[in-house]
Design an enzyme around this catalytic site. Structure first.
Site, PDB file in Angstrom:
ATOM      1  N   GLU A 157       0.817  -1.217   0.000  1.00  0.00           N
ATOM      2  CA  GLU A 157       0.000   0.000   0.000  1.00  0.00           C
ATOM      3  C   GLU A 157       0.852   1.269   0.000  1.00  0.00           C
ATOM      4  O   GLU A 157       0.856   2.027   0.974  1.00  0.00           O
ATOM      5  CB  GLU A 157      -0.958   0.006   1.196  1.00  0.00           C
ATOM      6  CG  GLU A 157      -1.976  -1.109   1.155  1.00  0.00           C
ATOM      7  CD  GLU A 157      -2.975  -1.063   2.310  1.00  0.00           C
ATOM      8  OE1 GLU A 157      -2.715  -0.356   3.295  1.00  0.00           O
ATOM      9  OE2 GLU A 157      -4.004  -1.736   2.202  1.00  0.00           O
ATOM     10  N   GLU A 306      -6.156  -8.505   0.130  1.00  0.00           N
ATOM     11  CA  GLU A 306      -6.517  -8.464   1.551  1.00  0.00           C
ATOM     12  C   GLU A 306      -7.993  -8.129   1.660  1.00  0.00           C
ATOM     13  O   GLU A 306      -8.490  -7.256   0.948  1.00  0.00           O
ATOM     14  CB  GLU A 306      -5.761  -7.346   2.280  1.00  0.00           C
ATOM     15  CG  GLU A 306      -4.276  -7.508   2.336  1.00  0.00           C
ATOM     16  CD  GLU A 306      -3.615  -6.350   3.094  1.00  0.00           C
ATOM     17  OE1 GLU A 306      -4.323  -5.548   3.742  1.00  0.00           O
ATOM     18  OE2 GLU A 306      -2.386  -6.245   3.013  1.00  0.00           O
TER      19      GLU A 306
HETATM   20  C1  GLA Z   1      -3.882  -2.713   5.365  1.00  0.00           C
HETATM   21  C2  GLA Z   1      -2.500  -3.351   5.387  1.00  0.00           C
HETATM   22  C3  GLA Z   1      -2.417  -4.589   6.225  1.00  0.00           C
HETATM   23  C4  GLA Z   1      -3.208  -4.434   7.514  1.00  0.00           C
HETATM   24  C5  GLA Z   1      -4.628  -4.101   7.163  1.00  0.00           C
HETATM   25  C6  GLA Z   1      -5.531  -4.010   8.369  1.00  0.00           C
HETATM   26  O1  GLA Z   1      -4.646  -3.092   4.320  1.00  0.00           O
HETATM   27  O2  GLA Z   1      -2.028  -3.652   4.099  1.00  0.00           O
HETATM   28  O3  GLA Z   1      -1.052  -4.818   6.522  1.00  0.00           O
HETATM   29  O4  GLA Z   1      -2.651  -3.419   8.265  1.00  0.00           O
HETATM   30  O5  GLA Z   1      -4.653  -2.857   6.520  1.00  0.00           O
HETATM   31  O6  GLA Z   1      -6.858  -3.758   8.019  1.00  0.00           O
END
Ligand code: GLA
Length: 669
Positions: A157, A306
């Site tokens: 991210e 995710e």
């Molecule tokens: C983001 C991050 C993860 C985690 C999630 C928690 O998407 O990429 O590492 O911290 O948030 O919701």
């Protein structure tokens, strides 16, 4: 300047994958076997590892401890589970930061970011780049050729914008490259205004807060360029080590606006998304747009890298999804082209910032209640993989998503609630409720295969865009343009015309004035009535054949009785100009009619039930029908069907229980 994208690969993704983010480094190594047993129970086929594990992989400069990861990859592979590895660059370790304090990013207030969270690096730091190449080289060398490592995620991210002195200098170099001379830059940004004329590149600030629109837009592009260069450095370091099937991705955040995601995706093999509901519940009318958007980054299927197992930890109230809602959400993502669903995360570390986040296994090592729902999904994805792998979404409608226009409007919203993404969603919602597939794509790719193209607030125009729209309409396309179209050029400077500028011949109208509204303005249409809630444009009709679809009622005098929405029919092409942002009900009525005239009928389903389709290579359609509500819904299918989750022919009258999912193909009658 990055002229050409690195030639990305088209990944061979021959199956659906199901899994989770897994951090074996958080637990004693003898735990691995038990986790793998539980993963097998849950039908996990892939895990993502190592994306924050730098301090465990390189505890001191140049000293690598990769055996633990090697062991995990092998043990997982022995159990038939493949791995995606993250480059751990979102979490530079303390020793590196201590060695090069200046690799830490600086925030807008000039403060150096503190160590202890993540993404604390400055993306242009050469010392950081060197360290990144070293760790990625080591990981690539050790794991790149392993067939069990099927893909790589770069960083995690990307998100921080740095305001350090070095970034400022690099920004100046970038501006030199783009504008060549200060005279050109001064002209493009109208710097005579407020005595902003620059006589030396070094005088140009990194914009913080309100600033010259030309400077602000250039800075956004510079941020894109900085991350793209950094990402490219990672790709170039990693690629030589990889086996031919391995792909490279980055996990983007929903609607994140700091850089242009289309540009970033150009160098990647695969786009992926981290999608979280956060607070409340999944609404496919809105949430669906952010998932569809990721398919548009590469105009291909993507991975849901995710998503939330139950609840998150970063909302004001971290509510849990209802029982079976998470499974419904996952199928909704698959119906939109996700080829993998991965939960974040498998199990929480005993300490660290995210202790309270949802996971599949809890701190005691036991499955949480959500585990059984996830396992069911894993089993279903495994079983339906042969049916769904290599199938794609085919849409006849496109929404153009333009980062330049979004940035331009965000820096001068003119009404605090005018939001580029909300406007896009305003159209998406109607399409979703009619179960029409929609591609959300860059404003700079070909559009000729679509029947209807919606360009929300495409404020920034250039000759290529204008020529493309003209050709699209000439070929019989339906084009819908909204308020705030065709106002600026690529420098964020006004076009010296009334909007929509060079598109006026297509629309047959021009905007005489725009009004930010405190009170809603009534809009009376030929087939609907409603209100424009925050924006209204007074349109002047330029051609006789332009039909007025709606007019303003009584409001500020300037708008009273004036045209608000128009259409011009050119051959068989239609061009709508919508100078308002309608309330939800009126928008539904208005836009449904537009869809009907474009012969886009969609599919009828009960409230809260969505129906989407993936098309297999042989042309067979696989329909995914999801009840996103807690009550039972009945519907009648247009033909006898085979339902693949229950493995049976089903009658046309279907009862869908709370959060039920049906995956059907048409049975020959
Ligand atoms: C983001 C991050 C993860 C985690 C999630 C928690 O998407 O990429 O590492 O911290 O948030 O919701």
């Amino acid at each position: 300047m990055i002229a050409q994208p690195i030639k990305p690969q088209i990944p061979a993704i021959n199956r659906l994958h199901f899994g989770a983010a897994y951090y074996p480094e958080h637990w004693p190594s003898d735990r691995l076997e038990e986790d793998i047993l539980l993963m097998k129970q849950a039908h996990v086929s892939v895990v993502r590892m190592a994306e924050f594990a730098w301090s465990q992989l390189e505890p001191r400069a140049g000293i690598f401890t990769l055996d633990w990861l090697d062991r995990a990859i092998h043990k997982l592979a022995d159990a038939g589970i493949v791995s995606v590895l993250g480059t751990p660059t979102a979490a530079p370790p303390a020793w590196l930061v201590e060695q090069y304090p200046e690799m830490m990013a600086v925030d807008e207030y000039g403060r150096r970011v503190q160590f202890g969270n993540r993404c604390h690096y400055c993306v242009t730091s050469p010392e950081f780049h060197q360290a990144v190449q070293r760790i990625i080289g080591a990981l690539g060398e050790r794991f790149g050729s392993s067939p069990s490592v099927i893909g790589w995620q770069l960083d995690n991210e990307f998100n921080r914008v740095c305001y350090c002195e070095r970034c400022k200098q690099v920004f100046h170099e970038y501006l030199r490259e783009i504008y060549h001379s200060l005279d050109v830059l001064n002209e493009a940004w109208s710097t005579a205004y407020w005595s902003q004329t620059y006589t030396d590149w070094s005088q140009i600030p990194l914009p913080i807060g309100s600033h010259n629109p030309g400077l602000k837009l250039a800075h956004h592009r510079f941020v894109t360029r900085s991350y793209r260069s950094f990402q490219r450095l990672q790709i170039e370091t990693l690629r030589p080590y990889l086996h031919s099937e391995a792909w490279i991705t980055h996990n983007f955040m929903t609607w994140f606006g700091a850089f242009d995601h289309y540009e970033m995706s150009a160098d990647l093999d695969l786009a992926s998304l981290d999608y979280y509901v956060g607070k409340g519940h999944f609404d496919y009318h809105i949430g669906g747009a952010s998932i569809d958007a990721v398919r548009g980054y590469k105009q291909r299927n993507f991975w849901l890298m995710e998503t939330q197992p139950g609840h998150v930890n970063w909302q004001t109230i971290n509510t849990a999804l209802n029982k079976n809602e998470g499974r419904a959400l996952a199928w909704s993502a698959i119906s939109r082209g996700a080829d993998a669903v991965m939960y974040w995360q498998w199990r929480p570390a005993l300490n660290g910032q995210e202790q309270l986040h949802g996971s599949l296994i809890d701190q005691s090592g036991q499955p949480r209640p959500f585990f059984s729902e996830a396992s069911r999904l894993g089993r279903e994805m495994e079983r339906l993989s042969p049916l769904l792998a290599n199938s794609h979404v085919k849409a006849q409608v496109a929404i153009l998503y333009d980062f330049d226009s979004r940035w331009s409007i965000e820096s001068q919203p003119h009404h605090k609630d005018f939001n580029y993404i909300h406007l896009l969603e305003n159209y998406y919602q109607v399409l979703a409720s009619k179960n029409l597939e929609v591609d959300i794509i860059s404003a700079d790719v070909p559009i000729f295969d679509y029947r209807l193209v919606i360009a929300p607030a495409l404020t920034i125009l250039d000759e290529d865009r204008v020529a493309k729209f003209k050709e699209f309409v000439r070929r019989g396309g339906h084009l819908l343009l909204t308020a705030r179209t065709g106002v600026k050029d690529r420098n964020n400077a006004f076009l010296p015309y009334r909007p929509p500028g060079p598109l006026a011949s297509l629309t047959g109208v021009e905007v005489e004035e725009f009004y930010a509204l405190e009170e809603p303005v009534p809009v009376t249409g030929n087939w609907f009535n409603g209100n424009s809630e925050l924006w209204a444009e007074r349109l002047r009709i330029l051609a006789d054949r332009v039909a007025v679809i709606a007019r303003f009622g009584r409001s500020n005098g300037w708008l009273d009785g004036q045209a608000a929405i128009t259409v011009q029919v050119l051959g068989i092409g239609h061009v709508y100009y919508v100078g308002v942002q309608l309330d939800e009900i009126a928008q539904y009525e208005f836009f449904s009619h537009v869809l009907k005239s474009a012969n886009l009928r969609g599919r009828e389903t009960p409230d809260g039930v969505e129906w989407r389709t993936r098309v297999r290579m042989n042309g067979q359609e696989v329909h995914i029908i999801i009840n996103h509500s807690q009550s039972t819904k009945s519907m009648v299918l247009p033909w006898p069907a085979y339902e693949h989750l229950s493995n049976q022919i089903i009658p046309p009258e279907v009862q869908l229980g709370s959060y039920a999912v049906a995956i059907i193909t048409q049975e020959k009658e």
